[in-house]
Design an enzyme around this catalytic site. Structure first.
Site, PDB file in Angstrom:
ATOM      1  NE  ARG A 156      -9.856 -27.980 -21.272  1.00 48.39           N
ATOM      2  CZ  ARG A 156      -9.223 -27.819 -22.309  1.00 48.39           C
ATOM      3  NH1 ARG A 156      -9.505 -27.946 -23.567  1.00 48.39           N
ATOM      4  NH2 ARG A 156      -8.013 -27.327 -22.024  1.00 48.39           N
ATOM      5  CB  SER A 232      -8.653 -26.524 -14.333  1.00 43.21           C
ATOM      6  OG  SER A 232      -7.323 -26.715 -14.718  1.00 43.21           O
ATOM      7  CD  GLU A 333     -12.154 -28.789 -17.469  1.00 39.97           C
ATOM      8  OE1 GLU A 333     -11.422 -29.808 -18.084  1.00 39.97           O
ATOM      9  OE2 GLU A 333     -11.797 -27.874 -17.258  1.00 39.97           O
TER      10      GLU A 333
END
EC number: 1.3.1.98
Length: 349
Positions: A156, A232, A333
């Protein structure tokens, strides 16, 4: 021209920007950023706005908004302008009978954002199929295609996420003909009726991924507040593989947490930890404008009247609750513009 950034983000949050430029090609993006840099004007590049949490005060500079359509397909090579909607790119590859990106179906945002955070879902990451990225280097004004090895792609993240010195103009993928990527994610394999590691028709995989994502409120729908999110909110934490963190969690819950191999440790499920720390679907902590999704605890959502400050307060409560119970720290994130989670440092923009 000014604009409300809430109009450009999937959270539908964010205050005004001082200026706004819409760009439909890489050349237009490079020219707009160059003009701002020459004038000393701060720049915020926005594509689909699906990974941005922007402060209620907005952005004291110019937003360069990437928007476009279409992907060029030559054999098994696919090239797209950074502003093209990501799922449009995935759909085009599947319609052409190409495999590789189908497990990334339904992810909101633009094609240019995918290498920035090495987008991944259902056992597939962009890094596995990325062939090259066209970058505009702001310090020199030069444009060049670079290989994935130059991007420091990891879970990520990439070197592009931590810096705005390079702007993604286009992306290129090298795919396969006729078969999906190996189906490694257990939930998806079961739904498709294949053994983990098997392959299927890319169309079948895309349809099933979209169905699974819709069930979790992860496919954009203006009428569904569960999709007013950044997907998310927290990355799955990676802990040392010495067993200490897992032992703490087992002692606290009486359960063994889901675990996945990671290059530098063991990856745990952030959603599982959030639920076991006492934060159920729809949890708001008394807040009226934001809550965890009613379908998926890993998504923080705007219920229609939320503010960025309220959302970040909720995120901090969840993060702190997980740490207090398990000693495992969750990290956001999305990119935070003009604000942070309460109690954190490391401001972006």
């Amino acid at each position: 021209m000014s604009i409300l950034l809430s109009d450009l983000t999937t959270l539908r949050l964010g205050g005004p920007a001082r200026g706004y430029v819409r760009c439909e090609s890489g050349a237009e993006v490079a020219a707009a950023v160059a003009r701002c840099d020459a004038a000393g004007e701060p720049v915020l590049v926005v594509g689909g706005g699906s990974n941005l949490v922007i402060s209620d005060e907005g952005f004291a500079g110019t937003v360069v908004h990437l928007a476009g359509h279409g992907a060029a397909i030559d054999g098994t090579t696919v090239t797209a302008f950074a502003g093209v909607t990501w799922d449009e790119v995935v759909a085009a590859t599947v319609d052409a009978g190409l495999g590789g990106l189908e497990c990334l179906s339904g992810i909101p945002g633009s094609a240019g954002a995918t290498p920035v955070q090495n987008v991944g879902a259902y056992g597939v990451e962009v890094a596995a199929w990325l062939d090259a990225v066209e970058l505009y280097h702001r310090a020199t004004g030069e444009t060049a295609w670079v290989a994935p090895d130059d991007l420091q792609l990891a879970y990520r993240t990439s070197r592009l996420k931590a810096s705005d010195s390079d702007i993604v103009l286009s992306v290129r993928f090298a795919l396969t003909d006729g078969a999906s990527a190996p189906i490694r994610y257990g939930e998806l394999a079961r739904a498709l009726g294949v053994e983990p590691g098997g392959t299927v028709d890319p169309r079948a995989a895309r349809e099933q991924v979209l169905a699974l994502r819709r069930g979790k409120g992860m496919v954009l729908d203006p009428a569904d507040h569960d999709t007013w999110s950044v997907g998310s909110f927290f990355t799955n934490p990676v802990v040392p593989d010495d067993g200490a963190a897992v032992a703490r969690i087992e002692a606290a819950t009486g359960e063994t947490p889901p675990q996945y191999p990671a290059p530098d440790g063991v990856k745990l499920s952030a959603g599982w930890l959030i639920e076991r720390a006492g934060f159920g679907k729809g949890f708001s902590g008394g807040r009226t404008g934001v809550s965890l999704s009613t379908k998926h605890t890993l998504a923080l959502t705007n219920r229609g009247s939320g503010t960025t400050a309220e959302l970040l307060s909720l995120a901090a409560e969840v993060r702190d609750g997980v740490f207090a119970r398990f000693g495992v720290e969750l990290h956001p994130e999305p990119v935070l513009v003009g604000s942070d989670l309460p109690g954190t440092t490391g401001r972006i923009h």
